[in-house]
Design a protein around this motif. Structure first.
Motif, mmCIF file in Angstrom:
data_model
loop_
_atom_site.group_PDB
_atom_site.id
_atom_site.type_symbol
_atom_site.label_atom_id
_atom_site.label_comp_id
_atom_site.label_asym_id
_atom_site.label_seq_id
_atom_site.Cartn_x
_atom_site.Cartn_y
_atom_site.Cartn_z
ATOM 1 N N HIS A 154 0.795 -1.221 0.000
ATOM 2 C CA HIS A 154 0.000 0.000 0.000
ATOM 3 C C HIS A 154 0.835 1.282 0.000
ATOM 4 O O HIS A 154 0.379 2.306 -0.501
ATOM 5 C CB HIS A 154 -1.025 -0.037 1.131
ATOM 6 N N MET A 155 2.051 1.216 0.523
ATOM 7 C CA MET A 155 2.953 2.362 0.349
ATOM 8 C C MET A 155 3.306 2.479 -1.134
ATOM 9 O O MET A 155 3.386 3.579 -1.677
ATOM 10 C CB MET A 155 4.218 2.188 1.193
ATOM 11 N N GLY A 156 3.470 1.325 -1.788
ATOM 12 C CA GLY A 156 3.834 1.297 -3.195
ATOM 13 C C GLY A 156 2.775 1.891 -4.110
ATOM 14 O O GLY A 156 3.091 2.574 -5.080
ATOM 15 N N ASP A 157 1.491 1.629 -3.783
ATOM 16 C CA ASP A 157 0.435 2.149 -4.660
ATOM 17 C C ASP A 157 -0.172 3.465 -4.148
ATOM 18 O O ASP A 157 -1.130 3.979 -4.720
ATOM 19 C CB ASP A 157 -0.653 1.096 -4.917
ATOM 20 N N GLY A 158 0.391 4.002 -3.052
ATOM 21 C CA GLY A 158 -0.057 5.304 -2.547
ATOM 22 C C GLY A 158 -1.321 5.274 -1.712
ATOM 23 O O GLY A 158 -1.861 6.322 -1.369
ATOM 24 N N THR A 159 -1.790 4.075 -1.347
ATOM 25 C CA THR A 159 -3.013 4.011 -0.540
ATOM 26 C C THR A 159 -2.730 3.874 0.960
ATOM 27 O O THR A 159 -3.654 3.662 1.740
ATOM 28 C CB THR A 159 -3.941 2.871 -1.008
ATOM 29 N N PHE A 160 -1.473 3.997 1.349
ATOM 30 C CA PHE A 160 -1.108 4.098 2.770
ATOM 31 C C PHE A 160 0.040 5.082 2.884
ATOM 32 O O PHE A 160 1.025 4.983 2.151
ATOM 33 C CB PHE A 160 -0.661 2.749 3.365
ATOM 34 N N VAL A 161 -0.126 6.051 3.785
ATOM 35 C CA VAL A 161 0.958 6.981 4.084
ATOM 36 C C VAL A 161 1.090 7.096 5.599
ATOM 37 O O VAL A 161 0.139 6.869 6.341
ATOM 38 C CB VAL A 161 0.762 8.388 3.456
ATOM 39 N N SER A 162 2.287 7.437 6.010
ATOM 40 C CA SER A 162 2.577 7.547 7.430
ATOM 41 C C SER A 162 3.583 8.659 7.656
ATOM 42 O O SER A 162 4.490 8.863 6.847
ATOM 43 C CB SER A 162 3.155 6.229 7.944
ATOM 44 N N TRP A 163 3.414 9.352 8.759
ATOM 45 C CA TRP A 163 4.413 10.309 9.247
ATOM 46 C C TRP A 163 4.986 9.744 10.530
ATOM 47 O O TRP A 163 4.269 9.135 11.335
ATOM 48 C CB TRP A 163 3.771 11.670 9.515
ATOM 49 N N LEU A 164 6.274 9.953 10.713
ATOM 50 C CA LEU A 164 6.981 9.515 11.919
ATOM 51 C C LEU A 164 7.544 10.732 12.639
ATOM 52 O O LEU A 164 7.928 11.716 11.996
ATOM 53 C CB LEU A 164 8.133 8.586 11.542
ATOM 54 N N THR B 137 4.331 7.474 15.738
ATOM 55 C CA THR B 137 3.928 6.988 14.422
ATOM 56 C C THR B 137 2.491 7.395 14.131
ATOM 57 O O THR B 137 1.696 7.652 15.047
ATOM 58 C CB THR B 137 4.023 5.453 14.332
ATOM 59 N N SER B 138 2.183 7.426 12.859
ATOM 60 C CA SER B 138 0.818 7.655 12.403
ATOM 61 C C SER B 138 0.654 6.887 11.108
ATOM 62 O O SER B 138 1.635 6.503 10.478
ATOM 63 C CB SER B 138 0.580 9.142 12.144
ATOM 64 N N GLY B 139 -0.563 6.681 10.705
ATOM 65 C CA GLY B 139 -0.798 6.042 9.426
ATOM 66 C C GLY B 139 -2.207 6.309 8.960
ATOM 67 O O GLY B 139 -3.115 6.507 9.775
#
Length: 151
Positions: A46-56, A66-68
Motif C-alpha cells: 500500500h505504500m507502493g500504490d499510494g493508498t497508505f501513508v505515514s508520518w513519523l 507513528t501515524s498512518g
C-alpha cells in the motif's frame, strides 16, 4: 528536545511494525498469530500504490511517534460525495514523549494527506487513550459503527 517529522520509508518499516505491535498490545489485543509478515506485506503493497501513508516523529535517530492512514473508496454518499475515506491507524507515541503535542502534529499531517488524496472523511476506531486527542481535533463519535467478524 527538537522533534523532527518525516514520512515513513521502507528503511524504517521494521521499527514501524514493532511500534504497531506495541500499540496493539497496549490496547489489549490478544496475540494468537505472528502478525509481522502480514503487516510487512500490507505496508509494502500500500505504500507502493499510494493508498497508505505515514508520518513519523523522530528524536535524533529514534522513532518516538507513528501515524498512518489508509485510503479506501466506496460508493459516494451524502456525507462523503467523493466516496474516498481515510482510515487512521498506527497512532502511537512512545510513553516517554506523551503529552507533548506529538500525536496532534502527526494527526494534522495525515489528515492533510487525506485532504490531498481527495477524501471526504477520516475515520478511526479510537482507543480509550486517544478519544480526547480526536475529540479535540474535531472528530465526532458515530454511534452506529458496527463490525461483523468473518473468522
Amino acid at each position: 528536545m527538537k522533534i523532527e517529522y518525516r514520512r515513513l520509508t521502507e528503511k524504517e518499516l521494521n521499527t514501524f511494525i514493532d511500534m504497531r505491535i506495541k500499540q496493539l498490545r497496549e490496547e489489549g489485543a490478544k496475540e494468537d498469530i505472528d502478525l509481522v509478515p502480514a503487516l510487512k506485506q500490507y505496508y509494502i503493497r500500500h505504500m507502493g500504490d499510494g493508498t497508505f501513508v505515514s508520518w513519523l516523529a523522530f528524536d535524533g535517530d529514534r522513532i518516538i511517534g507513528t501515524s498512518g492512514i489508509s485510503f479506501v473508496e466506496k460508493p459516494p454518499y451524502f456525507g462523503c460525495p467523493s466516496g474516498k475515506i481515510g482510515l487512521l491507524s498506527s497512532m502511537f507515541t512512545d510513553p516517554d514523549y506523551r503529552r507533548k503535542s506529538i500525536a496532534k502534529e502527526l494527526l494534522t499531517r495525515v489528515v492533510h494527506d487525506a485532504k490531498e488524496y481527495g477524501c471526504g472523511t477520516v475515520q478511526i476506531t479510537a482507543s480509550d487513550m486517544g478519544v480526547k486527542l480526536y475529540s479535540n481535533f474535531g472528530f465526532v463519535p458515530n454511534k452506529n459503527f458496527m463490525q461483523y467478524k468473518l473468522s
